[in-house]
Design a protein around this motif. Structure first.
Motif, PDB file in Angstrom:
ATOM      1  N   SER A  90     -46.566 -23.487 -19.200  1.00  0.00           N
ATOM      2  CA  SER A  90     -45.078 -24.042 -19.517  1.00  0.00           C
ATOM      3  C   SER A  90     -45.254 -24.938 -20.905  1.00  0.00           C
ATOM      4  O   SER A  90     -46.200 -25.514 -21.113  1.00  0.00           O
ATOM      5  CB  SER A  90     -44.563 -25.010 -18.257  1.00  0.00           C
ATOM      6  OG  SER A  90     -45.356 -26.199 -18.319  1.00  0.00           O
ATOM      7  N   GLN A  91     -44.238 -24.798 -21.657  1.00  0.00           N
ATOM      8  CA  GLN A  91     -44.149 -25.683 -22.827  1.00  0.00           C
ATOM      9  C   GLN A  91     -43.382 -27.177 -22.774  1.00  0.00           C
ATOM     10  O   GLN A  91     -42.393 -27.143 -22.109  1.00  0.00           O
ATOM     11  CB  GLN A  91     -43.504 -24.823 -23.950  1.00  0.00           C
ATOM     12  CG  GLN A  91     -44.484 -23.626 -24.499  1.00  0.00           C
ATOM     13  CD  GLN A  91     -43.930 -23.050 -25.685  1.00  0.00           C
ATOM     14  OE1 GLN A  91     -42.875 -23.628 -26.101  1.00  0.00           O
ATOM     15  NE2 GLN A  91     -44.585 -21.895 -26.062  1.00  0.00           N
ATOM     16  N   GLN A  92     -43.822 -27.945 -23.404  1.00  0.00           N
ATOM     17  CA  GLN A  92     -43.258 -29.187 -23.247  1.00  0.00           C
ATOM     18  C   GLN A  92     -43.422 -29.888 -24.734  1.00  0.00           C
ATOM     19  O   GLN A  92     -44.146 -29.677 -25.579  1.00  0.00           O
ATOM     20  CB  GLN A  92     -44.235 -30.457 -22.296  1.00  0.00           C
ATOM     21  CG  GLN A  92     -44.095 -29.854 -20.879  1.00  0.00           C
ATOM     22  CD  GLN A  92     -42.805 -29.978 -20.230  1.00  0.00           C
ATOM     23  OE1 GLN A  92     -41.840 -30.554 -20.616  1.00  0.00           O
ATOM     24  NE2 GLN A  92     -42.777 -29.056 -19.307  1.00  0.00           N
ATOM     25  N   PRO A  93     -42.108 -30.663 -25.200  1.00  0.00           N
ATOM     26  CA  PRO A  93     -42.325 -31.183 -26.431  1.00  0.00           C
ATOM     27  C   PRO A  93     -43.420 -32.350 -26.432  1.00  0.00           C
ATOM     28  O   PRO A  93     -43.254 -33.111 -25.366  1.00  0.00           O
ATOM     29  CB  PRO A  93     -40.901 -31.992 -26.714  1.00  0.00           C
ATOM     30  CG  PRO A  93     -40.149 -31.962 -25.274  1.00  0.00           C
ATOM     31  CD  PRO A  93     -41.065 -31.020 -24.243  1.00  0.00           C
ATOM     32  N   GLY A  94     -44.038 -32.839 -27.505  1.00  0.00           N
ATOM     33  CA  GLY A  94     -44.905 -33.893 -27.487  1.00  0.00           C
ATOM     34  C   GLY A  94     -44.589 -34.902 -28.339  1.00  0.00           C
ATOM     35  O   GLY A  94     -44.178 -34.600 -29.407  1.00  0.00           O
ATOM     36  N   GLU A  95     -44.933 -35.817 -27.983  1.00  0.00           N
ATOM     37  CA  GLU A  95     -44.365 -37.293 -28.754  1.00  0.00           C
ATOM     38  C   GLU A  95     -45.594 -37.920 -29.554  1.00  0.00           C
ATOM     39  O   GLU A  95     -46.785 -38.255 -28.621  1.00  0.00           O
ATOM     40  CB  GLU A  95     -43.457 -38.352 -28.153  1.00  0.00           C
ATOM     41  CG  GLU A  95     -43.536 -39.571 -29.009  1.00  0.00           C
ATOM     42  CD  GLU A  95     -42.670 -40.673 -28.132  1.00  0.00           C
ATOM     43  OE1 GLU A  95     -42.469 -41.493 -28.588  1.00  0.00           O
ATOM     44  OE2 GLU A  95     -42.397 -40.159 -26.958  1.00  0.00           O
ATOM     45  N   VAL A  96     -45.880 -38.030 -30.689  1.00  0.00           N
ATOM     46  CA  VAL A  96     -46.990 -38.873 -31.415  1.00  0.00           C
ATOM     47  C   VAL A  96     -46.956 -40.368 -31.053  1.00  0.00           C
ATOM     48  O   VAL A  96     -46.007 -40.952 -31.502  1.00  0.00           O
ATOM     49  CB  VAL A  96     -47.225 -38.576 -32.745  1.00  0.00           C
ATOM     50  CG1 VAL A  96     -48.479 -39.196 -33.105  1.00  0.00           C
ATOM     51  CG2 VAL A  96     -47.549 -36.916 -33.146  1.00  0.00           C
ATOM     52  N   VAL A  97     -47.746 -40.849 -29.978  1.00  0.00           N
ATOM     53  CA  VAL A  97     -47.745 -42.346 -29.978  1.00  0.00           C
ATOM     54  C   VAL A  97     -48.239 -43.214 -31.033  1.00  0.00           C
ATOM     55  O   VAL A  97     -47.681 -43.860 -31.495  1.00  0.00           O
ATOM     56  CB  VAL A  97     -48.316 -42.607 -28.489  1.00  0.00           C
ATOM     57  CG1 VAL A  97     -48.232 -43.973 -28.199  1.00  0.00           C
ATOM     58  CG2 VAL A  97     -47.479 -41.959 -27.276  1.00  0.00           C
TER      59      VAL A  97
END
Length: 343
Positions: A90-97
């Protein structure tokens, strides 16, 4: 110190391919099968921005049940839409913390639960001479739920990294594990290095290639240093994440006389810009950007057009008889700041 492919490395790769260490289906049970299976459930594929010949993909490791992921820092994280392919495909959006300049790593976050994850040890999970496994998406061999590549080697030693990237100091500033396994390949950065029990040893580092010899360093960021990064206990300050991957502004204005073939002398430095904060001055001659030689104003424009807001840039200038190297972070281009207007 740069490693090269040795006879031992070739033998290990042969053994890996013949004993199922590349996560291929087999009825035989090998000594590392359990470690490989555990790691495959805790490693993700990351896709993002591409600039020039730099690959827009990498690997990451899950380090918490709430979706925290560690990876190597790079241009693929400069785009607003970072995609993370989870172990189930599955694909998920990633947020750079946030990012670590000293370790060249970044912390991402996805919004789904991640029950399978690596624990970050306070002490190294391997010592000199131990077998280690490197799990990564080298060469983008996996797109969805396919298993990642697995390489086997030996942990050589822990040493302070003192390397150079191009003609500029490589920004990594801490210990690394040198490993006798071929990990320095496109896409492998951010992958997991584990011991024979599947415990995390470290994170595969960014590609470092010798400018004159073409050889590469196979290394991993030790897991205990990753734990300090996660707790905000690094000695070096963290670099804030950027909200977008838009083009950046350095704040340098060149003499336009002579056109693209004129030397890249600085005419003025925009007040309050990254160049001003870095101490660049009128009449400085720009000779390199991120290790690429600037022969004239045309070269400068080409390289400056490729910088990304928030991604650190190294600029080398000649000031009278001195050669100076400065690091600065481009800002987002504002309409109030005119762009370069070279003929």
């Amino acid at each position: 110190m740069l490693t090269r492919i040795t006879a031992l490395s070739i033998a290990l790769l042969w053994a890996a391919s013949n004993y199922g260490l590349f996560a291929q289906e087999s009825e035989d049970t090998g000594p590392f099968d359990a470690a490989v299976a555990a790691a495959q459930k805790r490693v993700v594929k990351i896709y993002g921005a591409t600039i020039g010949r730099t690959p827009g993909y990498a690997t990451g490791i899950i380090i918490s049940p709430d979706g925290q992921i560690l990876t190597a820092n790079g241009v693929y994280l400069g785009e607003g839409s970072v995609r993370v392919t989870m172990p189930d495909g599955s694909q998920q959006p990633g947020e750079v913390v946030r990012r670590s300049q000293s370790l060249q790593t970044a912390l991402l976050k996805v919004s789904v639960p991640t029950p399978d994850y690596f624990a970050l040890p306070e002490q190294p999970a391997a010592k000199k001479g131990d077998w280690v496994l490197a799990i990564s998406n080298a060469f983008k061999v996996a797109e969805g739920s396919e298993p990642l590549s697995v390489n086997i080697g030996v942990l050589s030693l822990r040493v302070r990294l003192d390397a150079r990237r191009g003609y500029n100091d490589f920004p990594y500033e801490d210990d690394v594990f040198l490993i006798d396994a071929i990990t320095s390949n496109p896409g492998a950065a951010g992958g997991a290095v584990v011991n024979s029990q599947g415990d995390l040893v470290g994170l595969i580092g960014k590609v470092i290639e010798g400018k004159t010899t073409g050889t590469r360093l196979n290394y991993a960021v030790p897991a205990d240093l990753l734990a300090k990064f996660l707790r905000n206990e690094e000695a070096a300050p963290l670099v804030a994440a950027t909200p977008t991957g838009q083009k950046g502004e350095l704040g340098i204005r060149l003499f336009a006389l002579g056109g693209r073939k004129s030397p890249a002398y600085i005419d003025r430095v925009v007040s309050g810009s990254p160049a001003a904060e870095a101490g660049l001055k009128t009449d400085d001659l720009v000779v390199a950007i991120n290790g690429e030689v600037v022969r004239d104003s045309g070269d400068y424009r080409r390289l400056a057009d490729g910088v990304i807001a928030g991604e650190e840039v190294t600029v080398e200038v000649k000031r009278k008889n001195d050669l100076l190297s400065v690091r600065l972070k481009p800002t987002l281009i504002k309409t109030s700041i005119p762009s370069l207007n070279l003929p």
